[in-house]
Structure formats: structure tokens, C-alpha cells
Design a protein around this motif. Structure first.
Motif, mmCIF file in Angstrom:
data_model
loop_
_atom_site.group_PDB
_atom_site.id
_atom_site.type_symbol
_atom_site.label_atom_id
_atom_site.label_comp_id
_atom_site.label_asym_id
_atom_site.label_seq_id
_atom_site.Cartn_x
_atom_site.Cartn_y
_atom_site.Cartn_z
ATOM 1 N N GLN A 178 0.827 -1.204 0.000
ATOM 2 C CA GLN A 178 0.000 0.000 0.000
ATOM 3 C C GLN A 178 0.866 1.261 0.000
ATOM 4 O O GLN A 178 2.056 1.218 0.311
ATOM 5 N N SER A 179 0.250 2.382 -0.331
ATOM 6 C CA SER A 179 0.803 3.721 -0.106
ATOM 7 C C SER A 179 2.188 3.923 -0.696
ATOM 8 O O SER A 179 3.122 4.376 -0.024
ATOM 9 N N THR A 183 4.304 -0.428 -6.269
ATOM 10 C CA THR A 183 4.937 -1.110 -7.388
ATOM 11 C C THR A 183 5.256 -2.541 -6.963
ATOM 12 O O THR A 183 5.973 -2.763 -5.985
ATOM 13 N N LEU A 184 4.714 -3.504 -7.702
ATOM 14 C CA LEU A 184 4.874 -4.916 -7.372
ATOM 15 C C LEU A 184 5.593 -5.637 -8.494
ATOM 16 O O LEU A 184 5.234 -5.511 -9.668
ATOM 17 N N THR A 185 6.622 -6.408 -8.143
ATOM 18 C CA THR A 185 7.256 -7.349 -9.062
ATOM 19 C C THR A 185 7.089 -8.746 -8.480
ATOM 20 O O THR A 185 7.537 -9.016 -7.365
ATOM 21 N N ASP A 241 -5.969 1.129 -7.683
ATOM 22 C CA ASP A 241 -5.667 2.471 -7.185
ATOM 23 C C ASP A 241 -4.290 2.952 -7.608
ATOM 24 O O ASP A 241 -3.435 3.309 -6.791
ATOM 25 N N SER A 242 -4.056 2.944 -8.928
ATOM 26 C CA SER A 242 -2.841 3.491 -9.532
ATOM 27 C C SER A 242 -1.580 2.705 -9.193
ATOM 28 O O SER A 242 -0.464 3.206 -9.331
ATOM 29 N N ALA A 243 -1.709 1.484 -8.718
ATOM 30 C CA ALA A 243 -0.550 0.626 -8.528
ATOM 31 C C ALA A 243 -0.120 0.041 -9.871
ATOM 32 O O ALA A 243 -0.904 0.025 -10.841
#
Length: 360
Positions: free
Chosen positions: A300-301, A327-329, A354-356
Motif C-alpha cells: 500500500q501507499s 509497485t509490485l514485481t 488504485d494506480s498501482a
């Protein structure tokens, strides 16, 4: 001191403090097979003020049931060290004290105290109403090494560290043994602006396993988080998380390797900071007592999260969530058997919202 018992020391009405054992002004004391019990103020105190530095080596001994001091009922601490002292505790029991089981407290990093706790038990520290604490082991602007030790059933935190390095190896951090469902027990570990290395540590039955706050940098390897507590009041009670396995604050960094988070509540891991995960299993996360979530991991955030070679299995609501500019990898991993939440909704393996952004 060998085979010595110091018990029941009391201060007079005009005394500012009292001790079962006081070590200061550069003194070096070895204690073995002894007991300090039911003494006013502080059972064992080690001060590096004055001429500077002092040493305590304690083995095979008991420090227990520190006695509240004065009409206000504060203190009753177990072992206390300040400024440039060195304290070594081995094969000993620090139990049933008030406020702190063990406290290393230094004015600045330059005057840091050093402590080691090996093959010992620190248990059952109760609340100090004057100082507002009930902590098993605290290190403030000091360094602490904890090895082959059990820390359990303390009121507020089992382990708390602020502004100094912490190392925990081969140890067990436990929650409450109370059968009262309203007693949530301690948070296993709270790190504030600290560096920490944990290896082969088990957090079992704690209110939450660990919170990483401020600019903390931590690495956790080969460790277990199991069976966190939960509350009908929600996942955030009295300014601390309940049920969450690990929490990483915005400025904190966590590296997590070869570990397991099982049977947590609300979320196995919540990260708002930078988190790198390798070979992690998150399994059996369920909603909290308020009926919310049960997700494996929640980024989050604006957090930055990298996950590889991991498995998120049999969680509820969401396996892996990336939300709010995170940002998720996600690489070489499995997300499976994600169940519906208590309201019968979600059941999503990976949710990006939500813009991730995510690279899978």
C-alpha cells in the motif's frame, strides 16, 4: 557473587531509589547461581555514568518480581543498564518484573550500552503505571544480541529496539498464555529507526509478530510467524496492529527470506515501505475479529515490493494486493486457493488497484 540471594530490599521514605544490586563507576561484577527478587525500584542496576562504563556477567541466576517503588507504584524493573555498560546474561531467568525485564538505555549512540542475552528466559513483565511500559527486552540507542532465548508473556512488547542494532538468533518470541480472549498479549517485536538481523526466530501467538517503524532496516531469514491474535475491535487497537504478521512502515526496509507466515489475521504482511521477499510461504491468513480481509500480502501507499520463489496459499479475500501507487514485481511464485472474505466477496489471487503497477 556466587550462591547469593538478595531479596526484599526496601527504600526509606527519603530515598530517591533502591537496588538489589547496584554496579557503577567502572566496576566489574560476575554473578552466578544467585537470585535477586522483590527488591524496590530495580532488582539489578548497572550504570555507566560517573567514571564511565561498568560490566555485569550473570549466569545461572534469577531476577524476578521487582517491587514497585513509592506511593505511585512505578518501576520494579528487572535488569537496567545505561551508557557504556556491558551486560551479559546467560542461562538465567528474568521473570515477573514490572516495567522492564531487561532495559539498555543510552543517552546517545556514542555512549551506547551493549547487551547479550543467551539461553535465557524473559517472561511475564507487567505494566509500570508511572513510566507507561511493560516490555520484556528494550534496547534504546544501544546494541542487543539475543540468542537461544525465549521471550514471552510480557505486557506490551516482547522485544523493543530504538536507534541501535539488534540481532536475534535461534530464539522464540511468544504471546500470552492467558485464556481470557480480551487479553491480546504482546507484540513480538517493535523496531524504531533501528537495524536488525533475525535468523531462525519463531513468533508464536503474539498480538502481531513484528512492526518496523521509521527508518528501520531489517533482514529476517529462516523464521516462522504463526497464530497471531485478533480482536473484534479491528486490526489497529491502541495505536498498534493486531493480527497482522509483519508491518513495514513507509520509510522502513525489509528483506525476508526462507520463512513462513501461517494462520495470521487480517494480513500476513502489510508493507508501506520497501520489501524484498524470497522463498516465503504465506498460508491460512483469515479475517480479523472484525470480519475484515484475511489477505496474504498487502502492498500500500507507494510501497515497492519484489517477490520471488514464494507461495501464497489458502488465504482469504486477496492473495497479493498492490494498491495506492505501489509497485509490485512478482516472479516464479504461486498464488492459489484464495477464499471469499466473510461477506462472500473477493477471493482474488492478485489484485492491482488504485494506480498501482505490477510486473508478473
Amino acid at each position: 557473587l556466587t550462591n547469593v540471594v538478595v531479596r526484599g530490599t526496601r527504600a526509606s521514605a527519603t530515598d530517591a531509589n533502591a537496588f538489589g544490586l547496584y554496579i557503577g563507576d567502572g566496576a566489574k561484577v560476575t554473578v552466578s547461581s544467585s537470585a535477586f527478587a522483590d527488591n524496590d525500584y530495580i532488582n539489578v542496576g548497572v550504570s555507566g555514568d560517573g567514571q564511565g562504563g561498568a560490566n555485569l556477567d550473570m549466569s545461572g541466576s534469577v531476577v524476578r518480581n521487582g517491587h514497585p517503588f513509592g506511593a505511585a507504584g512505578g518501576f520494579g524493573w528487572g535488569v537496567y543498564g545505561s551508557n557504556k555498560v556491558t551486560i551479559g546474561i546467560a542461562e538465567s531467568a528474568i521473570v515477573g518484573n514490572q516495567g522492564f525485564g531487561i532495559l539498555l538505555n543510552s543517552t546517545t549512540v556514542a555512549t551506547a550500552a551493549k547487551g547479550t542475552v543467551t539461553s535465557s528466559v524473559v517472561r511475564g513483565t507487567t505494566f509500570d503505571p508511572v513510566n507507561g511500559q511493560g516490555i520484556g527486552i528494550e534496547s534504546n540507542k544501544s546494541s542487543i544480541d539475543i540468542e537461544q532465548t525465549t521471550v514471552s508473556d510480557n505486557f506490551q512488547f516482547d522485544v523493543y529496539a530504538a536507534g541501535g542494532p539488534t540481532k536475534i538468533v535461534g530464539s522464540t518470541v511468544l504471546g500470552t498464555s492467558s485464556t481470557d480472549p480480551t487479553v491480546l498479549g504482546p507484540i513480538g517485536m517493535n523496531l524504531a529507526d533501528s537495524s536488525a538481523t533475525l535468523e531462525s526466530v519463531a513468533f508464536v501467538g503474539t498480538r502481531a509478530a513484528a512492526q518496523l517503524e521509521g527508518a528501520t532496516v531489517a533482514e529476517i531469514d529462516d523464521s516462522l510467524i504463526s497464530g497471531t491474535q485478533t480482536s473484534s475491535k479491528g486490526y489497529y487497537v491502541d495505536s498498534n496492529y493486531v493480527g497482522v504478521g509483519l508491518f513495514v512502515e513507509t520509510g522502513a526496509q525489509l528483506t525476508l527470506k526462507k520463512s513462513t507466515i501461517q494462520n495470521a489475521h487480517t494480513a500476513g504482511l502489510i508493507t508501506l515501505g520497501q520489501t524484498t521477499i524470497t522463498n516465503l510461504v504465506v498460508q491460512g491468513t483469515r479475517a480479523g475479529g472484525d470480519g475484515v480481509a484475511g489477505r496474504g500480502l498487502s502492498a500500500q501507499s507507494g510501497s515497492v515490493v519484489s517477490i520471488s520463489g514464494s507461495a501464497f496459499v489458502d488465504n482469504t479475500e486477496t492473495g497479493v494486493l498492490a494498491a495506492v501507487n505501489s509497485t509490485l514485481t512478482l516472479t516464479d511464485s504461486t498464488i492459489d486457493q484464495t477464499g471469499l472474505d466473510p461477506s462472500g466477496q473477493y477471493g482474488i489471487g492478485v489484485l492491482v488497484a488504485d494506480s498501482a503497477t505490477a510486473t508478473i
